[in-house]
Scaffold this active site. Structure first.
Site, short mmCIF file in Angstrom:
data_model
loop_
_atom_site.label_atom_id
_atom_site.label_comp_id
_atom_site.label_asym_id
_atom_site.label_seq_id
_atom_site.Cartn_x
_atom_site.Cartn_y
_atom_site.Cartn_z
CB SER A 74 -0.92 0.00 1.22
OG SER A 74 -0.17 -0.07 2.43
CG HIS B 266 -3.10 -0.94 -2.78
ND1 HIS B 266 -3.24 0.39 -2.47
CD2 HIS B 266 -3.36 -1.63 -1.63
CE1 HIS B 266 -3.59 0.51 -1.21
NE2 HIS B 266 -3.67 -0.70 -0.68
CD GLU C 191 -3.28 3.22 -5.40
OE1 GLU C 191 -3.16 4.44 -5.50
OE2 GLU C 191 -3.18 2.60 -4.31
CG ASN D 130 -2.50 4.25 1.64
OD1 ASN D 130 -3.55 4.36 2.26
ND2 ASN D 130 -1.99 3.08 1.31
#
Length: 302
Positions: free
Chosen positions: A122, A143, A155, A193
């Protein structure tokens, strides 16, 4: 290319690993689930079985399809046997750079030359991971989001050397899994993130500074911004240690003080209050209860 994958190996059988195995098996892929601990593999199979039972009960999966999917999953405790026939490997181990580099060195050694090496990281640099292999063009980020069978997003993260062919293959594969792939480039935190974690960190700072309480902070975001879960509850769900680790990656990667983890977040992690996984974070979690109860450590604070 994606539809011709015969074997997909998943490294790690924890929450993300078993969810990834679930999705691949349900969509017709033969899955090798690898973990160094046999008891972890058995728990993972039990979790997948229970989650598929829920799908059957809801009518989103037939009993026959569930039986066939479970039959596609094989378990391994040894790396060599798990990956020797793999067309794709998805690494879903702990978010630790040294561990991931060690795993990818082994994958590079034992996987077939054509095999694509993906990581579920991540926050850790795909380019850095790929640089420790002899096939950086075949290293990419996939991800997934928790819970994997439910969440639609993947992702897809390109390392600096990732080839266009590999990216296109993973995009096509993601769509076969019923997911929505979003392709991003390899910068700290990627997109998900880089945006989410500073918001969570800012919520912790607001709590730390006494701007508002836990319930108020989460309700503002749920009721005012239509978020299904407040940032502090979400932090508990993700794991405060994971949040801290990602903020550290952002802070080190950008060298900008605005990404520095909140002191309160650091203290909670050091004290072992990690959220759902430890039973207490910003909220207190009781097995079998779905009630959202603010931790006593914060309940009396003004």
């Amino acid at each position: 290319m994606a539809v011709n994958f015969k074997v997909v190996t998943v490294i790690g059988s924890g929450t993300m690993g078993n969810g990834i195995c679930h999705v691949f098996a349900q969509n017709g892929f033969n899955v090798h689930m690898m973990d160094i601990k046999q008891d972890a593999l058995e728990r993972a199979l039990s979790t997948i079985n229970k989650n598929m039972d829920r799908q059957v009960a809801k009518g989103t999966l037939s009993a026959d399809a569930k039986h066939e999917a479970m039959g596609r999953i094989k378990t391994f405790t040894g790396m060599v046997d798990a990956v020797k026939d793999a067309d794709l490997v998805v690494e879903a181990a702990t978010e630790d750079i040294d561990l991931k580099i060690s795993i990818f060195k082994q994958l590079d050694q034992y996987c077939p030359p054509h095999c694509i090496l993906a990581t579920n990281t991540s926050s850790i640099s795909i380019t850095r991971i790929g640089s420790h292999t002899k096939r950086p063009g075949q290293v990419i980020g996939m991800h997934f989001f928790n819970p994997v069978p439910v969440m639609k997003l993947i992702e897809v993260i390109n390392g600096y050397g990732t080839t266009t062919e590999v990216t296109n293959t993973i995009v096509a594969l993601s769509e076969i899994l019923g997911k929505v792939p979003c392709v991003v480039n390899d910068y700290p935190g990627f997109i998900s993130n880089r945006i989410l974690m500073p918001m969570i960190n800012e919520a912790v700072l607001a709590l730390q500074e006494g701007v508002a309480g836990i319930t108020e902070i989460d309700n503002v975001m749920k009721l005012g911004m239509a978020h299904p879960m407040g940032p502090l509850q979400l932090a508990d769900f993700i794991g405060l240690d994971t949040c801290y680790s990602i903020m550290h990656v952002l802070h080190m990667g950008f060298g900008n003080q605005k990404y520095a983890p909140a002191t309160l977040l650091a203290n909670m992690v050091q004290a072992g209050y990690l959220g759902v996984k430890s039973g207490e974070g910003f909220y207190k979690y009781t097995p079998g209860s779905k009630d959202l109860v603010v931790s006593e450590r914060f309940a009396t604070r003004k």
